[in-house]
Design a protein around this motif. Structure first.
Motif, PDB file in Angstrom:
ATOM      1  N   MET A 167       0.835  -1.204   0.000  1.00  0.00           N
ATOM      2  CA  MET A 167       0.000   0.000   0.000  1.00  0.00           C
ATOM      3  C   MET A 167       0.872   1.258   0.000  1.00  0.00           C
ATOM      4  O   MET A 167       0.640   2.191  -0.783  1.00  0.00           O
ATOM      5  CB  MET A 167      -0.910  -0.031   1.225  1.00  0.00           C
ATOM      6  CG  MET A 167      -1.778   1.191   1.417  1.00  0.00           C
ATOM      7  SD  MET A 167      -2.820   1.050   2.910  1.00  0.00           S
ATOM      8  CE  MET A 167      -1.543   1.125   4.197  1.00  0.00           C
ATOM      9  N   VAL A 168       1.878   1.291   0.886  1.00  0.00           N
ATOM     10  CA  VAL A 168       2.764   2.455   0.953  1.00  0.00           C
ATOM     11  C   VAL A 168       3.558   2.597  -0.337  1.00  0.00           C
ATOM     12  O   VAL A 168       3.770   3.710  -0.835  1.00  0.00           O
ATOM     13  CB  VAL A 168       3.701   2.327   2.168  1.00  0.00           C
ATOM     14  CG1 VAL A 168       4.743   3.426   2.160  1.00  0.00           C
ATOM     15  CG2 VAL A 168       2.906   2.370   3.465  1.00  0.00           C
ATOM     16  N   ARG A 169       3.988   1.481  -0.892  1.00  0.00           N
ATOM     17  CA  ARG A 169       4.781   1.528  -2.129  1.00  0.00           C
ATOM     18  C   ARG A 169       3.969   2.144  -3.260  1.00  0.00           C
ATOM     19  O   ARG A 169       4.499   2.938  -4.047  1.00  0.00           O
ATOM     20  CB  ARG A 169       5.232   0.120  -2.505  1.00  0.00           C
ATOM     21  CG  ARG A 169       6.157   0.078  -3.693  1.00  0.00           C
ATOM     22  CD  ARG A 169       6.767  -1.295  -3.851  1.00  0.00           C
ATOM     23  NE  ARG A 169       7.874  -1.294  -4.782  1.00  0.00           N
ATOM     24  CZ  ARG A 169       8.758  -2.289  -4.891  1.00  0.00           C
ATOM     25  NH1 ARG A 169       8.630  -3.365  -4.120  1.00  0.00           N
ATOM     26  NH2 ARG A 169       9.747  -2.216  -5.741  1.00  0.00           N
ATOM     27  N   GLY A 204      17.147   9.239  -4.419  1.00  0.00           N
ATOM     28  CA  GLY A 204      16.314   8.240  -3.754  1.00  0.00           C
ATOM     29  C   GLY A 204      15.086   8.833  -3.102  1.00  0.00           C
ATOM     30  O   GLY A 204      14.425   8.157  -2.306  1.00  0.00           O
ATOM     31  N   PHE A 205      14.750  10.078  -3.440  1.00  0.00           N
ATOM     32  CA  PHE A 205      13.613  10.764  -2.844  1.00  0.00           C
ATOM     33  C   PHE A 205      12.316  10.063  -3.224  1.00  0.00           C
ATOM     34  O   PHE A 205      12.038   9.818  -4.396  1.00  0.00           O
ATOM     35  CB  PHE A 205      13.595  12.219  -3.325  1.00  0.00           C
ATOM     36  CG  PHE A 205      12.567  13.092  -2.658  1.00  0.00           C
ATOM     37  CD1 PHE A 205      12.748  13.521  -1.352  1.00  0.00           C
ATOM     38  CD2 PHE A 205      11.429  13.473  -3.337  1.00  0.00           C
ATOM     39  CE1 PHE A 205      11.814  14.328  -0.740  1.00  0.00           C
ATOM     40  CE2 PHE A 205      10.487  14.288  -2.734  1.00  0.00           C
ATOM     41  CZ  PHE A 205      10.671  14.716  -1.430  1.00  0.00           C
ATOM     42  N   LEU A 206      11.521   9.699  -2.218  1.00  0.00           N
ATOM     43  CA  LEU A 206      10.216   9.060  -2.392  1.00  0.00           C
ATOM     44  C   LEU A 206      10.302   7.678  -3.048  1.00  0.00           C
ATOM     45  O   LEU A 206       9.311   7.196  -3.601  1.00  0.00           O
ATOM     46  CB  LEU A 206       9.270   9.954  -3.204  1.00  0.00           C
ATOM     47  CG  LEU A 206       8.730  11.199  -2.487  1.00  0.00           C
ATOM     48  CD1 LEU A 206       7.985  12.101  -3.460  1.00  0.00           C
ATOM     49  CD2 LEU A 206       7.818  10.800  -1.331  1.00  0.00           C
ATOM     50  N   THR A 207      11.452   7.032  -2.970  1.00  0.00           N
ATOM     51  CA  THR A 207      11.575   5.676  -3.497  1.00  0.00           C
ATOM     52  C   THR A 207      11.308   4.666  -2.382  1.00  0.00           C
ATOM     53  O   THR A 207      11.591   4.918  -1.211  1.00  0.00           O
ATOM     54  CB  THR A 207      12.974   5.422  -4.079  1.00  0.00           C
ATOM     55  OG1 THR A 207      13.964   5.674  -3.068  1.00  0.00           O
ATOM     56  CG2 THR A 207      13.223   6.324  -5.275  1.00  0.00           C
ATOM     57  N   PHE A 208      10.781   3.527  -2.760  1.00  0.00           N
ATOM     58  CA  PHE A 208      10.510   2.474  -1.782  1.00  0.00           C
ATOM     59  C   PHE A 208      11.807   1.865  -1.282  1.00  0.00           C
ATOM     60  O   PHE A 208      11.952   1.582  -0.085  1.00  0.00           O
ATOM     61  CB  PHE A 208       9.622   1.406  -2.422  1.00  0.00           C
ATOM     62  CG  PHE A 208       9.222   0.305  -1.482  1.00  0.00           C
ATOM     63  CD1 PHE A 208       8.274   0.532  -0.494  1.00  0.00           C
ATOM     64  CD2 PHE A 208       9.784  -0.954  -1.585  1.00  0.00           C
ATOM     65  CE1 PHE A 208       7.906  -0.481   0.391  1.00  0.00           C
ATOM     66  CE2 PHE A 208       9.419  -1.966  -0.720  1.00  0.00           C
ATOM     67  CZ  PHE A 208       8.480  -1.731   0.273  1.00  0.00           C
ATOM     68  N   GLU A 209      12.759   1.666  -2.182  1.00  0.00           N
ATOM     69  CA  GLU A 209      14.079   1.147  -1.828  1.00  0.00           C
ATOM     70  C   GLU A 209      15.131   2.170  -2.223  1.00  0.00           C
ATOM     71  O   GLU A 209      15.164   2.640  -3.349  1.00  0.00           O
ATOM     72  CB  GLU A 209      14.363  -0.176  -2.557  1.00  0.00           C
ATOM     73  CG  GLU A 209      13.456  -1.331  -2.175  1.00  0.00           C
ATOM     74  CD  GLU A 209      13.911  -2.033  -0.902  1.00  0.00           C
ATOM     75  OE1 GLU A 209      14.931  -1.596  -0.325  1.00  0.00           O
ATOM     76  OE2 GLU A 209      13.262  -3.009  -0.495  1.00  0.00           O
ATOM     77  N   ALA A 217      11.422   2.128   2.626  1.00  0.00           N
ATOM     78  CA  ALA A 217      10.394   3.010   3.160  1.00  0.00           C
ATOM     79  C   ALA A 217       9.048   2.302   3.076  1.00  0.00           C
ATOM     80  O   ALA A 217       8.242   2.569   2.184  1.00  0.00           O
ATOM     81  CB  ALA A 217      10.362   4.330   2.404  1.00  0.00           C
ATOM     82  N   ASP A 218       8.790   1.368   4.002  1.00  0.00           N
ATOM     83  CA  ASP A 218       7.513   0.666   4.049  1.00  0.00           C
ATOM     84  C   ASP A 218       6.656   1.246   5.171  1.00  0.00           C
ATOM     85  O   ASP A 218       6.966   2.301   5.717  1.00  0.00           O
ATOM     86  CB  ASP A 218       7.724  -0.838   4.216  1.00  0.00           C
ATOM     87  CG  ASP A 218       8.534  -1.182   5.464  1.00  0.00           C
ATOM     88  OD1 ASP A 218       8.797  -0.269   6.278  1.00  0.00           O
ATOM     89  OD2 ASP A 218       8.909  -2.359   5.612  1.00  0.00           O
ATOM     90  N   PHE A 219       5.579   0.564   5.529  1.00  0.00           N
ATOM     91  CA  PHE A 219       4.687   1.120   6.543  1.00  0.00           C
ATOM     92  C   PHE A 219       5.386   1.238   7.894  1.00  0.00           C
ATOM     93  O   PHE A 219       5.168   2.206   8.631  1.00  0.00           O
ATOM     94  CB  PHE A 219       3.430   0.250   6.685  1.00  0.00           C
ATOM     95  CG  PHE A 219       2.359   0.896   7.522  1.00  0.00           C
ATOM     96  CD1 PHE A 219       1.439   1.754   6.950  1.00  0.00           C
ATOM     97  CD2 PHE A 219       2.283   0.663   8.883  1.00  0.00           C
ATOM     98  CE1 PHE A 219       0.457   2.369   7.725  1.00  0.00           C
ATOM     99  CE2 PHE A 219       1.308   1.273   9.664  1.00  0.00           C
ATOM    100  CZ  PHE A 219       0.389   2.124   9.076  1.00  0.00           C
ATOM    101  N   HIS A 220       6.219   0.277   8.248  1.00  0.00           N
ATOM    102  CA  HIS A 220       6.909   0.323   9.540  1.00  0.00           C
ATOM    103  C   HIS A 220       7.915   1.467   9.591  1.00  0.00           C
ATOM    104  O   HIS A 220       8.334   1.874  10.676  1.00  0.00           O
ATOM    105  CB  HIS A 220       7.615  -1.004   9.811  1.00  0.00           C
ATOM    106  CG  HIS A 220       7.906  -1.248  11.257  1.00  0.00           C
ATOM    107  ND1 HIS A 220       6.924  -1.424  12.205  1.00  0.00           N
ATOM    108  CD2 HIS A 220       9.081  -1.312  11.935  1.00  0.00           C
ATOM    109  CE1 HIS A 220       7.469  -1.610  13.395  1.00  0.00           C
ATOM    110  NE2 HIS A 220       8.779  -1.540  13.263  1.00  0.00           N
ATOM    111  N   HIS A 228       9.591   4.343  12.466  1.00  0.00           N
ATOM    112  CA  HIS A 228      10.971   4.826  12.520  1.00  0.00           C
ATOM    113  C   HIS A 228      10.999   6.357  12.423  1.00  0.00           C
ATOM    114  O   HIS A 228      11.790   7.017  13.098  1.00  0.00           O
ATOM    115  CB  HIS A 228      11.782   4.216  11.384  1.00  0.00           C
ATOM    116  CG  HIS A 228      12.157   2.787  11.603  1.00  0.00           C
ATOM    117  ND1 HIS A 228      13.459   2.369  11.773  1.00  0.00           N
ATOM    118  CD2 HIS A 228      11.401   1.669  11.685  1.00  0.00           C
ATOM    119  CE1 HIS A 228      13.492   1.056  11.947  1.00  0.00           C
ATOM    120  NE2 HIS A 228      12.246   0.604  11.889  1.00  0.00           N
ATOM    121  N   THR A 229      10.133   6.907  11.576  1.00  0.00           N
ATOM    122  CA  THR A 229      10.067   8.355  11.421  1.00  0.00           C
ATOM    123  C   THR A 229       9.627   9.022  12.718  1.00  0.00           C
ATOM    124  O   THR A 229      10.186  10.053  13.131  1.00  0.00           O
ATOM    125  CB  THR A 229       9.092   8.725  10.295  1.00  0.00           C
ATOM    126  OG1 THR A 229       9.497   8.071   9.081  1.00  0.00           O
ATOM    127  CG2 THR A 229       9.058  10.228  10.061  1.00  0.00           C
TER     128      THR A 229
END
Length: 338
Positions: free
Chosen positions: A160-162, A189-194, A200-203, A207-208
């Motif tokens: 979903m986040v991706r 790498g701005f706004l990339t999933f990897e 940058a997943d839901f978890h 972390h944020t």
């Protein structure tokens, strides 16, 4: 693993005994990163206008991301919340997580950020208004005991986040004014999933949350309690992400170099003169070989010779030292007055 049954007999040793334990600090299956403020803003905006994902509408998904970022709650914990979990009348407003859904099986009452509480109230009212529209078919029953974020989205939260990140990155790339700027954005790498910094997943929203707490100067003990971690080490080492910009900001917060250190001829709090110190050191060094020879002589002579040697002054001549090293009274620097 205890004893193992092999052909109706118990093996005296476990077949896994030769395996070593995994070092969690080295062998991390998924390395996650914290989202920056601009990334988070664009992610929330992309979700707001996006299509429903597993019964979760775009506006609901946008509120879900904000809730995760400002509370640090996990996907399964957020999925368990209902309107009864929210208390806007308390001071401060709170969200209550039942023990059955908490990772450490304990009821947690967490404060809500004032801005988040205000947005939650507005979001709930807008959803009720949509349900009152005759042409609107609600996707879920929003009674007080119904879930705030219904659907099966926790099973595919990373997907979903991706999807929302991809939409947000596409819009960001299209904002480039020139081909060179477009190329630079595509290489970032701005706004990339990897990315090189991690996934940058839901978890990552958790972390944020923790990284923002640490970056805001919150005491590690308070950050640990808000994150509901068992140890401070887990909060500070695994979940707080520090980048080069953060380290530079911390460096700039140090006090400036004292002006006294910039003066080349200032001695450190002794008041001594450099030339006098140099003379003392040179004289002592010159007398060391003679006295070392005296100590070697000590090992070969009798006790009588030992007593005679110890009776001598360590330096060759106290009188000579006095006449050569002690500066006349009128030439003594400050700090060497009688």
């Amino acid at each position: 693993f205890g004893s193992w049954l092999i052909k109706d007999r118990r093996s005296p040793e476990s077949p896994f005994a030769h395996l070593s334990r995994v070092n969690q600090k080295v062998d991390v299956r998924v390395v996650r990163r914290a989202l920056g403020g601009d990334e988070l803003s664009r992610l929330v905006s992309a979700a707001e206008t996006g299509k429903a994902f597993r019964r979760l509408t775009g506006p609901d998904r946008s509120m879900l991301y904000q809730m995760a970022t400002f509370t640090g709650l996990r996907a399964s914990e957020l999925h368990s919340l209902s309107e009864r979990s929210l208390n806007f009348r308390s001071e401060p407003p709170t969200v209550t997580l039942e023990a059955a859904y908490s990772k450490h099986r304990r009821e947690d009452v967490l404060p809500l950020h004032p801005e988040l509480a205000s947005r939650l109230q507005q979001w709930l009212q807008e959803r009720r208004d949509r349900e009152s529209d005759r042409d609107f078919i609600p996707l879920a029953d929003h009674r007080a005991d119904a879930k705030l974020f219904p659907g099966t989205w926790p099973e595919r939260a990373a997907r979903m986040v991706r999807r929302d990140l991809t939409k947000a990155r596409t819009a960001w790339l299209n904002e480039a004014g020139t081909p060179d700027e477009r190329q630079n954005r595509e290489e970032s790498g701005f706004l990339t999933f990897e990315s090189d910094d991690g996934r940058a997943d839901f978890h990552s929203l958790r972390h944020t949350f923790i990284s923002n707490l640490v970056g805001s100067g919150v005491h590690p003990k308070l950050a640990k309690e808000l994150a509901r971690h068992s140890t401070i080490a887990l909060t500070m080492d695994r979940y707080s992400h520090v980048g080069l910009v953060d380290m530079n900001a911390a460096l700039l917060s140090l006090p400036g170099i004292p002006s006294r250190l910039a003066e080349p001829n200032v001695m450190t709090a002794t008041g001594t003169d450099r030339s006098l110190v140099a003379t003392l050191v040179a004289t002592l060094v010159a007398t060391v070989p003679d006295n070392l020879g005296n100590f070697r002589e000590l090992s070969d002579n009798s006790k009588a010779a030992q007593g005679e040697l110890l009776a001598r002054p360590f330096l060759s001549s106290s009188k000579g030292l006095s006449s050569e090293l002690i500066t006349p009274e009128e030439a003594r620097p400050a700090g060497f007055e009688p």
